[in-house]
Design a protein around this motif. Structure first.
Motif, PDB file in Angstrom:
ATOM      1  N   ASP A 148      -2.503  11.356   9.147  1.00 62.26           N
ATOM      2  CA  ASP A 148      -2.984  11.152   7.651  1.00 62.26           C
ATOM      3  C   ASP A 148      -4.208  10.833   7.440  1.00 62.26           C
ATOM      4  O   ASP A 148      -4.781  11.428   6.558  1.00 62.26           O
ATOM      5  CB  ASP A 148      -2.207   9.935   7.220  1.00 62.26           C
ATOM      6  CG  ASP A 148      -0.637  10.158   7.124  1.00 62.26           C
ATOM      7  OD1 ASP A 148      -0.258  11.248   7.001  1.00 62.26           O
ATOM      8  OD2 ASP A 148       0.268   9.085   6.914  1.00 62.26           O
ATOM      9  N   THR A 153      -6.107  14.295   7.476  1.00 64.77           N
ATOM     10  CA  THR A 153      -5.788  14.778   5.992  1.00 64.77           C
ATOM     11  C   THR A 153      -6.969  14.242   5.078  1.00 64.77           C
ATOM     12  O   THR A 153      -7.503  15.160   4.228  1.00 64.77           O
ATOM     13  CB  THR A 153      -4.486  14.846   5.651  1.00 64.77           C
ATOM     14  OG1 THR A 153      -3.634  15.239   6.450  1.00 64.77           O
ATOM     15  CG2 THR A 153      -4.187  15.392   4.210  1.00 64.77           C
ATOM     16  N   THR A 154      -6.644  12.862   5.137  1.00 61.22           N
ATOM     17  CA  THR A 154      -7.557  12.143   4.112  1.00 61.22           C
ATOM     18  C   THR A 154      -9.217  12.590   4.138  1.00 61.22           C
ATOM     19  O   THR A 154      -9.815  12.874   3.388  1.00 61.22           O
ATOM     20  CB  THR A 154      -7.449  10.739   4.321  1.00 61.22           C
ATOM     21  OG1 THR A 154      -6.193  10.411   4.081  1.00 61.22           O
ATOM     22  CG2 THR A 154      -8.181   9.897   3.262  1.00 61.22           C
ATOM     23  N   THR A 212      -0.583  16.109  -1.088  1.00 61.62           N
ATOM     24  CA  THR A 212      -0.536  15.299   0.319  1.00 61.62           C
ATOM     25  C   THR A 212       0.503  14.165   0.424  1.00 61.62           C
ATOM     26  O   THR A 212       0.956  14.017   1.472  1.00 61.62           O
ATOM     27  CB  THR A 212      -1.788  14.617   0.641  1.00 61.62           C
ATOM     28  OG1 THR A 212      -2.166  13.825  -0.265  1.00 61.62           O
ATOM     29  CG2 THR A 212      -3.053  15.575   0.685  1.00 61.62           C
ATOM     30  N   ASP A 213       1.008  13.607  -0.646  1.00 66.73           N
ATOM     31  CA  ASP A 213       1.725  12.504  -0.704  1.00 66.73           C
ATOM     32  C   ASP A 213       1.215  11.197  -0.068  1.00 66.73           C
ATOM     33  O   ASP A 213       2.080  10.495   0.338  1.00 66.73           O
ATOM     34  CB  ASP A 213       3.073  13.070  -0.267  1.00 66.73           C
ATOM     35  CG  ASP A 213       4.133  13.814  -1.122  1.00 66.73           C
ATOM     36  OD1 ASP A 213       3.501  13.849  -2.470  1.00 66.73           O
ATOM     37  OD2 ASP A 213       4.828  14.755  -0.807  1.00 66.73           O
ATOM     38  N   LEU A 214      -0.119  11.220   0.152  1.00 69.33           N
ATOM     39  CA  LEU A 214      -0.717   9.898   0.550  1.00 69.33           C
ATOM     40  C   LEU A 214      -1.039   9.194  -0.565  1.00 69.33           C
ATOM     41  O   LEU A 214      -1.685   9.578  -1.484  1.00 69.33           O
ATOM     42  CB  LEU A 214      -1.905  10.288   1.393  1.00 69.33           C
ATOM     43  CG  LEU A 214      -1.721  11.097   2.609  1.00 69.33           C
ATOM     44  CD1 LEU A 214      -3.109  11.674   3.269  1.00 69.33           C
ATOM     45  CD2 LEU A 214      -0.959  10.376   3.567  1.00 69.33           C
ATOM     46  N   GLU A 250      -2.788   6.241  -1.341  1.00 67.92           N
ATOM     47  CA  GLU A 250      -4.073   6.182  -1.738  1.00 67.92           C
ATOM     48  C   GLU A 250      -4.807   7.157  -2.392  1.00 67.92           C
ATOM     49  O   GLU A 250      -5.468   7.365  -3.382  1.00 67.92           O
ATOM     50  CB  GLU A 250      -4.962   5.594  -0.751  1.00 67.92           C
ATOM     51  CG  GLU A 250      -4.373   4.318  -0.145  1.00 67.92           C
ATOM     52  CD  GLU A 250      -3.216   4.452   0.995  1.00 67.92           C
ATOM     53  OE1 GLU A 250      -2.863   5.589   1.187  1.00 67.92           O
ATOM     54  OE2 GLU A 250      -2.807   3.260   1.329  1.00 67.92           O
TER      55      GLU A 250
END
Length: 119
Positions: free
Chosen positions: A23, A26-27, A56-58, A60
């Protein structure tokens, strides 16, 4: 030579951390791509970047994307146009600092004089 060694060590440590946390990796990629848009002033790439970041479905990152989409025209202009409000922001920060220093010491008249004389 020591600074070069420190940079390469830092790069290796960063690579190790990113390998352990997908994650974060990716960020990091999305943040770097956004920074590149800012530096190169390529605001026309924003819609594509927003779609990729949204996918991304993250939480933040999705929250940031939603905020950008709420005023996408202004963000695109900010990423494209050569104008900057940096000089104005610098003056505002200087005045706020003077105001904080003067808090509780004197009234508006003295603050006004200090702001005018400090420029």
């Amino acid at each position: 030579m020591d600074s070069l060694r420190l940079v390469s060590r830092s790069a290796l440590l960063l690579k190790a951390v990113l390998a352990r946390c997908p994650d974060l990796d990716t960020t990091t990629g999305h943040v770097q791509a956004f920074a590149e848009m800012m530096n190169a002033r390529t605001g026309h790439q924003l819609p594509d970047w927003l779609d990729k970041a949204q996918a991304t479905d993250l939480p933040e990152l999705v929250s940031f994307v939603n905020g950008v989409r709420s005023d996408q025209v202004a963000v695109t202009a900010g990423l494209s146009l050569p104008f900057s409000s940096g000089a104005v922001e610098g003056q505002v920060n200087r005045i706020k600092m003077l105001k904080r220093q003067m808090f509780g010491r004197a009234g508006f008249d003295l603050l006004r004089k200090r702001v005018l004389l400090a420029s």
